[in-house]
Design an enzyme around this catalytic site. Structure first.
Site, short mmCIF file in Angstrom:
data_model
loop_
_atom_site.label_atom_id
_atom_site.label_comp_id
_atom_site.label_asym_id
_atom_site.label_seq_id
_atom_site.Cartn_x
_atom_site.Cartn_y
_atom_site.Cartn_z
CD GLN A 71 -2.95 -0.85 2.38
OE1 GLN A 71 -2.93 -1.65 3.31
NE2 GLN A 71 -3.75 0.20 2.37
CG HIS A 72 0.28 3.46 2.34
ND1 HIS A 72 -1.09 3.65 2.37
CD2 HIS A 72 0.58 2.74 3.45
CE1 HIS A 72 -1.59 3.08 3.44
NE2 HIS A 72 -0.60 2.51 4.11
CG ASP A 247 0.16 -5.02 1.67
OD1 ASP A 247 -0.68 -4.20 2.09
OD2 ASP A 247 1.38 -4.89 1.88
#
Length: 477
Positions: A71-72, A247
């Site tokens: 992520q991110h 994830d």
């Protein structure tokens, strides 16, 4: 047999599983490593995905594919679809000051929590975009589109499959780039950007403009059962591309988490998350109010330091991870007062991006490999226990997954730290499995049975967390 492929593109590697769409039976799998670091050119993810697919026997018989990704991460693309600069990953903390500035500019953490279900810290994409605008204005001006790691890989798959060229790592290496307008994401991964609201299901482009000074093209947010595009030619037959997800959302799917469960995942980062029916907003910023990959929500608390704490301890002790586990079980609970604060890469919960690790209570008696091993396991788990407390819920089950959950010491020590029994599903690639399950929903109604689980119990030892809280100087209330 109809097959589906699930991808886990994590910080450290790419894993691919090929499973039977109806039963979930594992047919074949592959894996490839990613380069180390907190900024990586996305081309390395594409190369690793192709290598992992090749090791997994390619896409013969595969009817659908889905990507679960870290992520991110900030992926910036120019107007031609080329990567503007190396992607900043979730664990890159250079945007810590940008996070503080954004919180202050908008009026405080409660405003952000109400707007997008989270309070900016260095991990989230919105803070990385502010950093880019301030420190690399030329790159910011070149940025025509912003996406996340899983979005970018899904987009690259669209181009490769649309080419009609049968799969091979060599043939797909330079597959054509689709138009930027084909970028898609899902609600789970979008909820970790800081400019998409799980409560309203819409982008907050006003927040993005505040952070970045502009509103680049953003991926279309797909629903859980939407296709990323129409069926496209892929060699032996049509292959559908699922929306993919972050994830943690994929791991929840893979482990079969249900409302009332709390999942403790011990990977590169440590995460504690629950499946919820309603969105959440924590003005303290401890709990990120994410969406999940099913239409529900996934309140989550993340620590930057988990499995690699054990890697570091094993390296210091000069032993393997299995030997570290054996050593840890030779020392008594509490390691005779030796406490390890595991902030080896800074920390996100609590928000201490510049913190470092430390050891407390070191004496001649505790200066042994066994005490160090025990303190490393307990320190890692104490950080996750604080995260579990932050969720403020009484779980029906606590599920322990991730690479570090394979350690017998972690399994046996966890109940003494968490104060509740721990359920450990069989080892599996749960992110990739969750992605494969999502792909299966595009072609059938999957009926996947989970394997046998083990339950670990142990008497709580509150003194361990008391010493840990004293060492960190931080008690979550």
């Amino acid at each position: 047999m109809t097959l589906v492929a699930g991808v886990d593109s994590s910080t450290q590697s790419c894993k691919v599983v090929i499973r039977d769409a109806e039963t979930g039976e594992l047919v074949r799998q592959g894996r490839a490593t990613h380069p180390a670091g907190t900024e990586v050119h996305p081309s390395h993810w594409w190369t690793a995905l192709l290598r992992a697919l090749e090791e997994a026997g390619g896409l013969d018989g595969v009817a659908a594919i889905s990507v679960g990704g870290q992520q991110h991460g900030m992926v910036c693309l120019d107007e031609n679809g080329h990567v503007v600069r190396d992607a900043l990953l979730w664990n890159d903390t250079r945007s810590a000051q940008a996070a503080l500035d954004l919180v202050a500019e908008l009026g405080g953490p409660h405003v952000w929590a109400d707007a997008v279900g989270l309070v900016p810290v260095a991990s989230f994409t919105v803070t990385k975009l502010r950093w880019l605008a301030e420190h690399e204005p030329d790159n910011a001006r070149r940025t025509a589109a912003v996406c996340l790691p899983h979005d970018w890989l899904t987009w690259r798959l669209m181009g490769a499959l649309a080419s009609g060229v049968p799969f091979s790592a060599a043939a797909w290496a330079d597959a054509p780039l689709p138009p930027l307008s084909h970028l898609v994401t899902d609600r789970g991964d979008a909820s970790g950007t800081g400019y998409w609201s799980p409560a309203t299901g819409a982008y907050r482009t006003d927040l993005l403009k505040t952070a970045f000074g502009a509103v680049p093209l953003l991926p279309k947010v797909l629903g859980p059962t939407d296709e990323a595009g129409a069926a496209v030619a892929g060699g032996a037959g049509p292959i559908l591309i699922a929306p993919g997800t972050g994830d943690n959302m994929a791991a929840a799917l893979g482990v079969g988490a249900r409302p009332g469960d709390v999942v403790v995942s011990l990977g590169t980062s440590g995460t504690v998350f629950a499946v919820a029916e309603t969105p959440s907003a924590d003005p303290k910023g401890l709990v990120a109010g994410f969406a999940d990959a099913t239409g529900r929500f996934l309140p989550l608390v993340c620590t930057l330091n988990a499995a690699r704490v054990l890697d570091a301890a094993a390296r210091i002790a000069g032993v393997t991870l299995d030997e570290l586990s054996t050593l840890a079980l030779q020392a008594p609970p509490g390691a005779d007062g030796l406490t390890l604060v595991p902030y080896l890469e800074g920390e996100r919960t609590p928000n201490r991006p510049t913190a470092t690790g430390s050891v407390h209570g070191l004496t001649l008696a505790t200066a042994t490999p066994a005490h160090l091993a025990r303190a490393a396991v307990e320190g890692m788990l104490c950080g996750l226990a604080d995260a579990l407390d932050a969720l403020a819920m009484q779980p029906e089950r606590v599920l322990l997954i991730g690479g570090a959950a394979r350690s017998e010491a972690v399994r046996r020590i966890a109940p003494t730290i968490f104060g509740v029994p721990i359920t450990v599903p069989p080892p599996a690639e749960y992110v990739a499995d969750g992605a494969a399950f999502q792909a299966a929903t595009l072609v059938t109604t999957p009926d996947w049975q989970s394997g046998d689980t083990a339950v670990y119990e142990g008497d709580p030892v509150p003194s361990i967390r008391t010493r840990y809280a004293r060492a960190t100087g931080h008690i979550l209330d």
